[in-house]
Design a protein around this motif. Structure first.
Motif, PDB file in Angstrom:
ATOM      1  N   ALA A 177       0.802  -1.270   0.056  1.00 35.09           N
ATOM      2  CA  ALA A 177      -0.057  -0.022  -0.136  1.00 35.09           C
ATOM      3  C   ALA A 177       0.632   1.466   0.029  1.00 35.09           C
ATOM      4  O   ALA A 177       0.630   2.186  -0.899  1.00 35.09           O
ATOM      5  CB  ALA A 177      -0.924  -0.009   1.021  1.00 35.09           C
ATOM      6  N   GLY A 178       1.907   1.182   0.612  1.00 33.56           N
ATOM      7  CA  GLY A 178       2.765   2.420   0.904  1.00 33.56           C
ATOM      8  C   GLY A 178       3.431   2.633  -0.506  1.00 33.56           C
ATOM      9  O   GLY A 178       3.490   3.544  -1.022  1.00 33.56           O
ATOM     10  N   ALA A 179       4.000   1.392  -0.980  1.00 32.77           N
ATOM     11  CA  ALA A 179       4.557   1.477  -2.581  1.00 32.77           C
ATOM     12  C   ALA A 179       3.833   1.904  -3.486  1.00 32.77           C
ATOM     13  O   ALA A 179       3.959   2.833  -4.317  1.00 32.77           O
ATOM     14  CB  ALA A 179       5.366   0.017  -2.532  1.00 32.77           C
ATOM     15  N   PHE A 180       2.551   1.615  -3.403  1.00 26.65           N
ATOM     16  CA  PHE A 180       1.384   2.087  -4.620  1.00 26.65           C
ATOM     17  C   PHE A 180       1.314   3.530  -4.240  1.00 26.65           C
ATOM     18  O   PHE A 180       1.084   4.232  -5.236  1.00 26.65           O
ATOM     19  CB  PHE A 180       0.181   1.208  -4.130  1.00 26.65           C
ATOM     20  CG  PHE A 180      -0.875   1.370  -5.263  1.00 26.65           C
ATOM     21  CD1 PHE A 180      -1.005   1.170  -6.605  1.00 26.65           C
ATOM     22  CD2 PHE A 180      -2.201   2.205  -4.739  1.00 26.65           C
ATOM     23  CE1 PHE A 180      -1.654   1.570  -7.407  1.00 26.65           C
ATOM     24  CE2 PHE A 180      -3.031   2.668  -5.526  1.00 26.65           C
ATOM     25  CZ  PHE A 180      -2.884   2.169  -6.870  1.00 26.65           C
ATOM     26  N   LEU A 181       0.931   3.863  -3.068  1.00 25.83           N
ATOM     27  CA  LEU A 181       0.485   5.368  -2.910  1.00 25.83           C
ATOM     28  C   LEU A 181       1.866   6.202  -3.371  1.00 25.83           C
ATOM     29  O   LEU A 181       1.770   7.267  -4.180  1.00 25.83           O
ATOM     30  CB  LEU A 181       0.471   5.691  -1.680  1.00 25.83           C
ATOM     31  CG  LEU A 181      -0.958   5.104  -1.146  1.00 25.83           C
ATOM     32  CD1 LEU A 181      -1.114   5.431   0.659  1.00 25.83           C
ATOM     33  CD2 LEU A 181      -2.333   5.963  -1.892  1.00 25.83           C
ATOM     34  N   LEU A 182       3.035   5.846  -3.495  1.00 24.36           N
ATOM     35  CA  LEU A 182       4.242   6.473  -3.772  1.00 24.36           C
ATOM     36  C   LEU A 182       4.177   6.518  -5.223  1.00 24.36           C
ATOM     37  O   LEU A 182       4.567   7.834  -6.073  1.00 24.36           O
ATOM     38  CB  LEU A 182       5.550   5.834  -3.184  1.00 24.36           C
ATOM     39  CG  LEU A 182       5.959   6.446  -1.640  1.00 24.36           C
ATOM     40  CD1 LEU A 182       7.189   5.731  -1.437  1.00 24.36           C
ATOM     41  CD2 LEU A 182       6.048   7.906  -1.584  1.00 24.36           C
ATOM     42  N   ALA A 183       3.985   5.281  -5.932  1.00 24.27           N
ATOM     43  CA  ALA A 183       3.714   5.141  -7.363  1.00 24.27           C
ATOM     44  C   ALA A 183       2.937   6.156  -7.855  1.00 24.27           C
ATOM     45  O   ALA A 183       3.037   6.789  -8.930  1.00 24.27           O
ATOM     46  CB  ALA A 183       3.659   3.926  -7.655  1.00 24.27           C
ATOM     47  N   LEU A 184       1.886   6.200  -7.442  1.00 23.56           N
ATOM     48  CA  LEU A 184       0.685   7.233  -7.990  1.00 23.56           C
ATOM     49  C   LEU A 184       1.184   8.444  -7.928  1.00 23.56           C
ATOM     50  O   LEU A 184       0.521   9.403  -8.883  1.00 23.56           O
ATOM     51  CB  LEU A 184      -0.513   7.247  -6.796  1.00 23.56           C
ATOM     52  CG  LEU A 184      -1.404   6.125  -6.909  1.00 23.56           C
ATOM     53  CD1 LEU A 184      -2.629   6.150  -5.944  1.00 23.56           C
ATOM     54  CD2 LEU A 184      -2.033   5.824  -8.361  1.00 23.56           C
ATOM     55  N   ARG A 185       2.258   9.082  -7.245  1.00 26.46           N
ATOM     56  CA  ARG A 185       2.753  10.468  -7.529  1.00 26.46           C
ATOM     57  C   ARG A 185       3.353  10.727  -8.765  1.00 26.46           C
ATOM     58  O   ARG A 185       3.634  11.876  -9.217  1.00 26.46           O
ATOM     59  CB  ARG A 185       3.711  10.829  -6.143  1.00 26.46           C
ATOM     60  CG  ARG A 185       3.202  10.661  -4.942  1.00 26.46           C
ATOM     61  CD  ARG A 185       4.238  10.831  -3.740  1.00 26.46           C
ATOM     62  NE  ARG A 185       4.503  12.023  -3.545  1.00 26.46           N
ATOM     63  CZ  ARG A 185       5.617  12.704  -4.225  1.00 26.46           C
ATOM     64  NH1 ARG A 185       6.711  11.831  -4.654  1.00 26.46           N
ATOM     65  NH2 ARG A 185       6.023  13.734  -3.814  1.00 26.46           N
TER      66      ARG A 185
END
Length: 296
Positions: A252-260
């Motif tokens: 989840a943390g990695a996915f949110l960072l990728a959305l940026r």
């Protein structure tokens, strides 16, 4: 800008860690095992000690990285080295050079440096012999030979599986597991040793259960009562629930960072607070996943 700061902080931390490790290496002597006559040891005892104290003893070079990674989250949260992941080689270094104490961060680094140096100089057999001769198995003199004679009246080469599995559990807490004073605790610890032997494939669960199901005579006439109904199957290698939770948090943390990275990303996701929260999610998830390893 934030990315550069993170990369710079990581690089600085790695450099600092390398510098501290180098300082610990230089501060420790070139260790030597004291000369002595090797004591004949039952192979059953050697296997039991390795399975219980340091399952990957024959596969690491003084430091067990798997055990260390598993222990870091617990120790970081509790600000201690309670889950120190000490290998048999590290325990030999601690006994010979650190007065039995490696609970401070610097002492732990010295312990690790000495362990690597010992592995560079001596064979696994020599290191294991040194451990068995000096580890606290109970009694005033220490060492497995004295404990074997104290509790069973025989030398360590003549130990049966039942006797060897009882002795192999003593170094963790010799007083608390003393079979003469605390027979129930000694038997419970023996079950842990037998479970470790089953886990590494050195023993079947049925044979382990048969060891506990028989009375165990001690020197002087004391007899440890049989123990039945103890689960000796090794169980899964992971606590799957913890592994799943940890993986979900980290992803989840990695996915949110990728959305940026995508255009038209919501400004909230671009804020520094969200970046920090994502980094913490990844760290927390990784820590939970590491703690899900059940094996020693």
């Amino acid at each position: 800008m934030m990315r550069r700061l993170v990369v710079g902080a990581v690089a600085l931390a790695l450099l600092a860690g390398a510098g501290v490790a180098a300082a610990a290496w230089e501060a420790t002597p070139s260790p030597r095992l004291p000369p002595g006559r090797a004591v004949a040891i039952s192979p059953l005892l050697a296997r039991a000690v390795v399975a219980t104290e340091d399952e990957r003893f024959y596969r690491h070079h003084g430091i067990d990285l798997v055990g260390l990674l598993r222990a870091i989250p617990y120790d970081a949260v509790h600000a201690s080295f309670a889950q120190g992941a000490s290998t048999i080689t590290e325990q030999v270094a601690k006994l010979l050079y650190l007065h039995g104490n490696d609970h401070r961060p610097w002492r732990k680094l010295e312990d690790m440096a000495l362990a690597v140096k010992l592995e560079n100089r001596y064979s696994k057999a020599q290191i294991l012999d040194a451990y068995l001769e000096r580890a606290p198995f109970g009694g005033a003199t220490g060492g497995v030979a004295a404990a074997s004679r104290r509790y069973f009246g025989v030398g360590p080469a003549r130990l049966t599986l039942a006797q060897a599995s009882l002795l192999a559990g003593l170094p963790q807490a010799p007083s608390a597991y003393d079979p003469l004073r605390h027979p129930a605790a000694a038997r419970a610890r023996q079950a842990t040793v037998l479970r470790s032997l089953v886990r590494v494939g050195a023993l079947s669960a049925a044979r382990a259960a048969s060891v506990l199901a028989r009375p165990l005579p001690l020197r002087g006439g004391t007899v440890l009562a049989p123990v039945r109904g103890v689960a000796l199957a090794p169980g899964p290698a992971f606590a799957w629930g913890a592994l799943a939770v940890g993986g979900i948090l980290a992803l989840a943390g990695a996915f949110l960072l990728a959305l940026r990275r995508f255009p038209h990303t919501n400004r909230i996701l671009l804020s520094r607070g969200i970046v920090l929260a994502c980094a913490l999610l990844i760290l927390l998830g990784t820590a939970v996943a590491l703690r899900s390893f059940r094996t020693a």
